[in-house]
Write a protein that holds these residues in place. Structure first.
Motif, PDB file in Angstrom:
ATOM      1  N   ILE A 229      36.559  -0.278 -32.751  1.00 53.96           N
ATOM      2  CA  ILE A 229      35.135  -0.047 -33.006  1.00 53.96           C
ATOM      3  C   ILE A 229      34.337  -0.888 -32.010  1.00 53.96           C
ATOM      4  O   ILE A 229      34.424  -2.115 -32.021  1.00 53.96           O
ATOM      5  N   GLU A 230      33.618  -0.189 -31.147  1.00 48.32           N
ATOM      6  CA  GLU A 230      32.815  -0.892 -30.142  1.00 48.32           C
ATOM      7  C   GLU A 230      31.536  -1.440 -30.779  1.00 48.32           C
ATOM      8  O   GLU A 230      31.215  -1.164 -31.926  1.00 48.32           O
ATOM      9  N   GLY A 231      30.788  -2.194 -29.993  1.00 46.82           N
ATOM     10  CA  GLY A 231      29.509  -2.697 -30.461  1.00 46.82           C
ATOM     11  C   GLY A 231      29.567  -4.132 -30.936  1.00 46.82           C
ATOM     12  O   GLY A 231      30.627  -4.756 -30.990  1.00 46.82           O
ATOM     13  N   SER A 232      28.389  -4.651 -31.296  1.00 46.34           N
ATOM     14  CA  SER A 232      28.281  -6.038 -31.736  1.00 46.34           C
ATOM     15  C   SER A 232      27.143  -6.171 -32.735  1.00 46.34           C
ATOM     16  O   SER A 232      26.367  -5.240 -32.952  1.00 46.34           O
ATOM     17  N   ILE A 233      27.044  -7.328 -33.312  1.00 44.08           N
ATOM     18  CA  ILE A 233      25.983  -7.576 -34.293  1.00 44.08           C
ATOM     19  C   ILE A 233      24.614  -7.582 -33.634  1.00 44.08           C
ATOM     20  O   ILE A 233      23.628  -7.091 -34.203  1.00 44.08           O
ATOM     21  N   ASP A 234      24.525  -8.122 -32.412  1.00 44.44           N
ATOM     22  CA  ASP A 234      23.234  -8.252 -31.730  1.00 44.44           C
ATOM     23  C   ASP A 234      22.846  -7.021 -30.928  1.00 44.44           C
ATOM     24  O   ASP A 234      21.704  -6.920 -30.468  1.00 44.44           O
ATOM     25  N   GLY A 235      23.766  -6.081 -30.723  1.00 46.35           N
ATOM     26  CA  GLY A 235      23.450  -4.916 -29.921  1.00 46.35           C
ATOM     27  C   GLY A 235      23.587  -5.188 -28.439  1.00 46.35           C
ATOM     28  O   GLY A 235      24.122  -6.222 -28.014  1.00 46.35           O
ATOM     29  N   VAL A 236      23.098  -4.255 -27.630  1.00 51.27           N
ATOM     30  CA  VAL A 236      23.200  -4.348 -26.171  1.00 51.27           C
ATOM     31  C   VAL A 236      22.418  -5.554 -25.676  1.00 51.27           C
ATOM     32  O   VAL A 236      21.264  -5.764 -26.067  1.00 51.27           O
ATOM     33  N   SER A 237      23.022  -6.342 -24.829  1.00 55.14           N
ATOM     34  CA  SER A 237      22.326  -7.500 -24.262  1.00 55.14           C
ATOM     35  C   SER A 237      21.383  -7.051 -23.153  1.00 55.14           C
ATOM     36  O   SER A 237      21.555  -5.988 -22.553  1.00 55.14           O
ATOM     37  N   ALA A 306      29.829   3.168 -32.309  1.00 57.26           N
ATOM     38  CA  ALA A 306      31.214   2.690 -32.392  1.00 57.26           C
ATOM     39  C   ALA A 306      32.074   3.260 -31.269  1.00 57.26           C
ATOM     40  O   ALA A 306      33.017   2.621 -30.810  1.00 57.26           O
ATOM     41  N   ALA A 307      31.715   4.464 -30.795  1.00 53.84           N
ATOM     42  CA  ALA A 307      32.498   5.111 -29.747  1.00 53.84           C
ATOM     43  C   ALA A 307      32.184   4.557 -28.363  1.00 53.84           C
ATOM     44  O   ALA A 307      33.087   4.358 -27.542  1.00 53.84           O
ATOM     45  N   PHE A 308      30.908   4.270 -28.090  1.00 56.52           N
ATOM     46  CA  PHE A 308      30.500   3.907 -26.724  1.00 56.52           C
ATOM     47  C   PHE A 308      30.090   2.444 -26.560  1.00 56.52           C
ATOM     48  O   PHE A 308      30.034   1.935 -25.437  1.00 56.52           O
ATOM     49  N   GLY A 309      29.741   1.790 -27.655  1.00 56.25           N
ATOM     50  CA  GLY A 309      29.345   0.391 -27.551  1.00 56.25           C
ATOM     51  C   GLY A 309      28.119   0.196 -26.686  1.00 56.25           C
ATOM     52  O   GLY A 309      27.123   0.926 -26.819  1.00 56.25           O
ATOM     53  N   ASP A 310      28.183  -0.763 -25.762  1.00 55.74           N
ATOM     54  CA  ASP A 310      27.037  -1.057 -24.901  1.00 55.74           C
ATOM     55  C   ASP A 310      26.713   0.079 -23.941  1.00 55.74           C
ATOM     56  O   ASP A 310      25.632   0.095 -23.343  1.00 55.74           O
ATOM     57  N   GLN A 311      27.617   1.018 -23.763  1.00 53.18           N
ATOM     58  CA  GLN A 311      27.401   2.144 -22.854  1.00 53.18           C
ATOM     59  C   GLN A 311      26.863   3.386 -23.576  1.00 53.18           C
ATOM     60  O   GLN A 311      26.882   4.479 -23.009  1.00 53.18           O
ATOM     61  N   THR A 312      26.397   3.219 -24.777  1.00 53.46           N
ATOM     62  CA  THR A 312      25.882   4.360 -25.544  1.00 53.46           C
ATOM     63  C   THR A 312      24.720   5.019 -24.809  1.00 53.46           C
ATOM     64  O   THR A 312      23.744   4.353 -24.459  1.00 53.46           O
ATOM     65  N   PRO A 313      24.795   6.331 -24.545  1.00 51.19           N
ATOM     66  CA  PRO A 313      23.728   7.004 -23.800  1.00 51.19           C
ATOM     67  C   PRO A 313      22.511   7.288 -24.667  1.00 51.19           C
ATOM     68  O   PRO A 313      22.583   7.265 -25.903  1.00 51.19           O
ATOM     69  N   GLY A 314      21.378   7.555 -24.020  1.00 55.36           N
ATOM     70  CA  GLY A 314      20.161   7.880 -24.751  1.00 55.36           C
ATOM     71  C   GLY A 314      20.295   9.162 -25.548  1.00 55.36           C
ATOM     72  O   GLY A 314      19.764   9.286 -26.649  1.00 55.36           O
TER      73      GLY A 314
END
Length: 478
Positions: A229-237, A306-314
């Motif tokens: 599961i990608e991602g984090s508590i704080d979101g994209v930096s 969860a699929a793309f994490g920080d690379q999640t597209p618009g």
């Protein structure tokens, strides 16, 4: 064949094949003893649920994974739950304004949002309300133009990858697709009775559920395939705290755009039979609809992040261009395009009807405005043409296309539209009408609570608007 335009033609309602009242000075309200000419009300809780879901779930769902990515695993879901709760409150307040002066037994039916505002708050507020509604309709046309171009480009990219391999330089612009979409809308805008096609709501619902479900399924499949599961508590930096703040603002704006349906609450309520009271049925339908919508939104946004994490597209579907079955991705994007081709019209037709009705009333003797011509072509039904309709609607479509070409920024534009719909239409007017209807005394406990709620939402709305405008400017100058 020539004839005069029927200036009493009802204004169509957004995505629904529902009747709306005249928009003249009496657009307002219809006492029970005058409603015999209105369509018979046969709707129930489940038809209302279907209409609400059709009106709410649209292209905005594709941006929710990006919003989740900016907010992180805590604030992302909490933000969606917050807007779900606000939508609950807004709908409950607004549904009490359908009948006046009493919400259950009043003899006056307010069949549209602006009619309710006019009855409860006066003509000036009704004029402001109507202006905001028209701005929202116009902005939605711009957003649909941008979204359609993005999806058509995604289809071309997918075909390019399939033909030349995943490492091929498959990059394409949006301009040509926007022009193509505009050309299609110029033609479709000349169909005077397009809004009366009841099947349009069914098609829109099928298409929106199809591409949303595909996006959800592809996200879930990618999570399972990644075994993580990608991602984090704080979101994209972000590069700095200010930049992070603006992204959070835009993300909240996208969620605000996806939820409210205040503009269509009273029109849906006007289709409900009674007893039980229309207000009670509408509230039950809203609870069911918002629960379903929230589950769907959390699933789409959560699986996408969860699929793309920080690379999640618009736009969630564009992220699967190099992974997943290409035919399914193309099918999902095609569903979006088909949905928005019709959706553009059902959001534009109310504005067309309002402007053209006003022109017909101001210039009743003008043949340019009031004369229709019948064009007969082989193998197709006769088409009714009107010079004013041809000119005005063509200019309108050209203007939305031009604005979309100048500002082709999906998430930022949705954020701006969210601010138009969120506080003014979903909070301010429903709260003010409820306070007026209940005759709440100033500075009483209820008055302070509801006014405080409105002020907090106004501050949030200002934050969203500032971030979305900054995002548009930053994207434009970069």
């Amino acid at each position: 064949m020539m004839g005069l335009t029927d200036t009493n033609e009802p204004i169509p309602l957004l995505q629904l094949g529902l009747p709306s009242p005249d928009a003249d000075d009496g657009d307002a309200f219809i006492p029970d003893h005058l409603v015999n000419s209105s369509p018979k009300r046969t709707g129930n809780k489940w038809t209302a649920v279907a209409h609400i879901i059709t009106g709410v779930i649209g292209s905005g769902v594709l941006s929710l994974a990006w919003s989740m990515a900016q907010l992180g695993w805590i604030w992302g879901p909490l933000s969606m739950l917050f807007f779900a709760a606000v939508t609950f409150a807004s709908t409950f307040l607004l549904s009490n304004s359908y009948r006046s002066p009493h919400p259950l037994y009043g003899s006056v039916r307010n069949r549209s949002y602006s009619a309710a505002v006019k009855f409860n708050l006066g003509k000036k507020n009704a004029w402001i309300c109507e202006l905001l509604i028209q701005m929202n309709l116009y902005g939605t046309g711009v957003a649909y133009t941008i979204t359609t171009a993005i999806c058509m480009r995604a289809i071309q990219q997918s075909n390019c990858y399939q033909k030349h391999g995943q490492d091929a330089p498959c990059e394409f612009g949006n301009t040509s697709y926007m022009l193509l979409f505009g050309a299609v809308q110029v033609f479709m805008s000349q169909i005077p009775d397009f809004h009366s096609m009841q099947w349009l709501s069914v098609v829109a619902a099928i298409m929106s559920f199809a591409y949303s479900s595909i996006g959800l399924g592809l996200g879930a499949a990618k999570v399972i395939g990644n075994k993580a599961i990608e991602g984090s508590i704080d979101g994209v930096s972000a590069s700095n705290s200010i930049q992070k703040l603006w992204r959070v603002s835009q993300a909240v704006g996208d969620i605000a755009f996806a939820y409210p349906y205040s503009m269509i609450v009273l029109e849906i309520q006007d289709t409900l039979k009674s007893p039980p009271s229309e207000s009670r049925t509408m509230k039950q339908a809203s609870v069911i609809s918002i629960c379903i919508t929230t589950f769907f939104y959390l699933s789409c946004g959560g699986f996408g992040y969860a699929a793309f994490g920080d690379q999640t597209p618009g736009d969630l579907l564009t992220g699967f261009g190099t992974s997943g079955p290409l035919w399914l991705i193309n099918f999902a994007n095609a569903c979006v395009v088909l949905h928005l081709i019709g959706g553009y019209q059902v959001y534009s037709q109310p504005l067309f009807a309002t402007v053209e009705k006003w022109l017909a009333e101001q210039f009743p003797r003008s043949s340019f405005i009031n004369t229709n011509y019948t064009l007969k072509l082989p193998l197709v039904p006769a088409l009714s043409l009107n010079l004013e309709r041809l000119c005005f609607r063509t200019v309108y479509v050209a203007s939305t296309t031009a604005v979309a070409m100048i500002f082709p920024y999906f998430n930022q534009v949705l954020g701006v539209l969210g601010t138009i719909n969120f506080w003014p239409l979903s909070i301010y007017f429903p709260v003010e009408m409820w306070l007026r209807q209940k005759k709440i005394k100033p500075w009483s406990t209820k008055w302070v609570v509801f006014r405080g709620f409105s002020v907090i939402c106004f501050l949030l709305n200002t934050f969203i608007f500032a971030g979305s405008i900054e995002g548009i400017i930053a994207a434009r100058v970069s």
